[in-house]
Design an enzyme around this catalytic site. Structure first.
Site, PDB file in Angstrom:
ATOM      1  N   CYS A 130      22.479  61.654  20.038  1.00 65.88           N
ATOM      2  CA  CYS A 130      22.533  60.272  19.502  1.00 65.88           C
ATOM      3  C   CYS A 130      23.979  59.807  19.366  1.00 65.88           C
ATOM      4  O   CYS A 130      24.231  58.627  19.172  1.00 65.88           O
ATOM      5  CB  CYS A 130      21.945  60.157  18.109  1.00 65.88           C
ATOM      6  SG  CYS A 130      20.275  60.695  17.866  1.00 65.88           S
ATOM      7  N   CYS A 144      17.664  66.797  14.198  1.00 64.49           N
ATOM      8  CA  CYS A 144      17.805  65.366  14.470  1.00 64.49           C
ATOM      9  C   CYS A 144      16.424  64.703  14.423  1.00 64.49           C
ATOM     10  O   CYS A 144      15.507  65.130  15.119  1.00 64.49           O
ATOM     11  CB  CYS A 144      18.448  65.166  15.834  1.00 64.49           C
ATOM     12  SG  CYS A 144      18.318  63.462  16.383  1.00 64.49           S
ATOM     13  N   HIS A 147      15.818  63.493  18.201  1.00 62.70           N
ATOM     14  CA  HIS A 147      15.739  64.486  19.279  1.00 62.70           C
ATOM     15  C   HIS A 147      15.111  65.815  18.876  1.00 62.70           C
ATOM     16  O   HIS A 147      14.896  66.675  19.722  1.00 62.70           O
ATOM     17  CB  HIS A 147      17.132  64.724  19.872  1.00 62.70           C
ATOM     18  CG  HIS A 147      17.689  63.512  20.543  1.00 62.70           C
ATOM     19  ND1 HIS A 147      18.510  62.610  19.894  1.00 62.70           N
ATOM     20  CD2 HIS A 147      17.506  63.027  21.791  1.00 62.70           C
ATOM     21  CE1 HIS A 147      18.816  61.637  20.714  1.00 62.70           C
ATOM     22  NE2 HIS A 147      18.226  61.850  21.866  1.00 62.70           N
ATOM     23  N   LYS A 295       6.484  60.411  24.469  1.00 67.38           N
ATOM     24  CA  LYS A 295       7.869  59.965  24.437  1.00 67.38           C
ATOM     25  C   LYS A 295       8.491  60.290  25.795  1.00 67.38           C
ATOM     26  O   LYS A 295       8.281  61.377  26.339  1.00 67.38           O
ATOM     27  CB  LYS A 295       8.607  60.698  23.324  1.00 67.38           C
ATOM     28  CG  LYS A 295       9.983  60.152  23.072  1.00 67.38           C
ATOM     29  CD  LYS A 295      10.594  60.800  21.827  1.00 67.38           C
ATOM     30  CE  LYS A 295      11.902  60.193  21.473  1.00 67.38           C
ATOM     31  NZ  LYS A 295      13.041  60.509  22.246  1.00 67.38           N
ATOM     32  N   LYS A 298      13.980  63.461  29.437  1.00 68.58           N
ATOM     33  CA  LYS A 298      14.328  64.441  30.448  1.00 68.58           C
ATOM     34  C   LYS A 298      13.546  65.738  30.223  1.00 68.58           C
ATOM     35  O   LYS A 298      12.952  66.283  31.143  1.00 68.58           O
ATOM     36  CB  LYS A 298      15.803  64.753  30.291  1.00 68.58           C
ATOM     37  CG  LYS A 298      16.569  64.789  31.566  1.00 68.58           C
ATOM     38  CD  LYS A 298      17.989  65.069  31.155  1.00 68.58           C
ATOM     39  CE  LYS A 298      18.858  65.494  32.267  1.00 68.58           C
ATOM     40  NZ  LYS A 298      20.200  65.777  31.791  1.00 68.58           N
TER      41      LYS A 298
END
Ligand code: MSP
Length: 482
Positions: A130, A144, A147, A295, A298
């Protein structure tokens, strides 16, 4: 003198190739830029890449390239993606551009002169993905919240910006300018968080050197968000082109995703105020796209890259889908099936068929000018203008497509293939002109083709003028069914 309109999309982290999420913000900004051009304004549309900081440095390291070589290798991917999606920006800014770096240093010096920078020690949590600081309150499990990765525990010498003194200023700003942050739900969230109090912001780091050198202390590099936000003023020549800057600043709107609203609605106005620069007029935060309710990312391996997005049904269909399928402030869910459904049912069946049928009939039977009695667009246009003011792209499109429905009903009822009525065909051709002009910000390539078939200019003024009678040939197929 022409009115101006300055719009920005975010500048993206070039740590990977762009995907649907990046495309969404950029397409929305492009549609608005094109709409305001249609309204006759002088428009400046800025986007680019956010190249400094730990996140990029880490990604570069993995490839064995220097950060600059690494970002250089990804920039063409972004430019190419925007070209394929029909994005017409006025500048592609990179935070590694020299003029931008100078602006960052200049602003820091201004803020320092105001006595709002001091040296201290930052001790706390950080998420490199972030590029943001977290407190234990935001992340009680030390991971986080976005993430879900463990947060880094930082303890290092740092310079701070006195953000805390801006609490009342910001609350006052939100109160006096209820439109400063949209949508309303996001505005409320920000107000509540700011009310809880603001900490001073750590704006330099010593543990990496991939950033703008901090002008007050050689050991330090500027925090990536302090650097990135300033692109909005350096991109229009804050230091190097005063005339342009004065013409376009303040920004009319910053289009961003909801994940980065805190930086834009809190840090950014405080930074500008401290540096004695006018504030932007508005920040609009859109929702997030998931892919089949997951979501996108990658690690999930489900990021829809740009070629894939365009590959389903073309760039205009992708642009159309993204802005029609979810209200702009809300989250949306992407599925290939949904995109293809809309492409087939709304674009091919309704719009494509109408254009093809009408142009084919005109080629055969010709046109005769007549007064427009049935397919008047005035009301539709007025409603659309209002929806655009509120960033309601889905409603704009609904409105345009209910007009095309009316056209389809009209042709069904009048049966010009039986009556060969040239006046009916004229009324239809004129209606096609009118809605195509309004649709052009969304689907520029398709609308360009329609305008060539029916011989009119894409210009809002043409809506009030009757279509010129000329030679019309059957249109090429606009949307192939999938
Ligand atoms: N570099 C910062 C922005 C700096 S602006 C001064 C950044 N970059 S980013 O590449 O991570 O994301 C940029 C934009 O893409 C954000 O507005 C974000 O909301 C948007 N999106 C990224 N993924 C997205 C979705 N899945 N859905 C919708 N938009 C998303 O943040």
């Amino acid at each position: 003198m022409k009115k101006k309109f300055y719009i920005t999309a975010p500048i993206y982290y070039p740590n990977d190739v762009p995907h649907l999420g990046h495309a969404y913000t950029t397409i929305a900004a492009d549609v608005l830029a094109r709409w305001h051009k249609l309204l006759g304004k002088e428009v400046f549309f800025l986007t680019g890449t956010d190249e400094h900081g730990k996140k990029i440095a880490k990604a570069a390291e993995k490839t064995g390239k220097t950060p600059k070589q690494f970002t250089d290798s990804l920039i063409p991917e972004f430019k190419d993606a925007w070209k394929k999606l029909g994005i017409q920006y006025d500048r592609f800014i990179r935070t590694t551009d020299k003029d931008h770096e100078k602006v960052v240093q200049h602003v820091l010096e201004k803020v320092n002169k105001k006595g709002e920078i001091y040296k201290g020690e930052y001790s706390g949590l950080y998420c490199t993905d972030c590029e943001a600081y977290y407190t234990e309150k935001d992340a009680p499990d030390f991971s986080c919240p976005v993430h879900k990765k463990p947060l880094e525990n930082l303890k290092e010498e740092s310079y701070f910006f006195k953000l805390s003194k801006y609490q009342n200023f910001l609350l006052d700003l939100y109160k006096k300018n209820p439109d400063f942050i949209s949508p309303e739900s996001k505005r409320k969230e920000i107000i509540n968080r700011v009310k809880e109090g603001l900490k001073d912001l750590s704006i330099t780091r010593t543990s990496f050197d991939w950033g703008v050198p901090f002008p007050l202390d050689k050991k330090h590099y500027v925090y990536v968000w302090f650097d990135a936000l300033l692109n909005y003023i350096s991109g229009i020549g804050y230091l190097e082109n005063k005339k342009m800057f004065e013409k376009f600043w303040p920004a009319d709107v910053h289009i961003i995703g909801k994940d980065i609203i805190w930086f834009h609605a809190v840090y950014w106005p405080a930074m500008l105020k401290s540096a004695g620069i006018e504030l932007p007029k508005k920040i609009f935060a859109h929702g997030w796209w998931t892919v089949l309710n997951e979501k996108m990312g990658k690690s999930a391996g489900n990021a829809v890259k740009i070629d894939k997005l365009i590959g389903y049904a073309g760039a205009d269909s992708a642009r159309y889908f993204l802005l029609r399928a979810a209200p702009f402030g809300d989250d949306g869910d992407f599925s290939e099936k949904e995109l293809i459904n809309r492409h087939n049912n709304e674009l091919a069946n309704k719009l494509g068929n109408l254009v093809s049928r009408v142009s084919a009939l005109i080629e055969k039977y010709g046109l005769e000018k007549t007064e427009i009695k049935n397919l008047k667009i005035e009301k539709t246009k007025k409603t659309i203008e209002k929806h655009f003011e509120k960033f309601e792209f889905d409603k704009v499109l609904n409105e345009i497509f209910s007009f095309t429905d009316r056209c389809n009903e009209f042709i069904q009822n009048k049966k010009p293939w039986e009556t060969k009525d040239k006046k009916v065909l004229y009324e239809l051709a004129n209606a096609i002109k009118d809605f195509t002009i309004l649709l052009s910000p969304f689907m520029p390539e398709t609308c360009e083709k329609i305008s060539k078939t029916f011989n009119f200019k894409i210009d809002l003024k043409e809506i009030n003028k009757p279509l010129k009678v000329g030679k019309i040939k059957k249109s090429e197929i606009l949307f192939r069914k999938i």
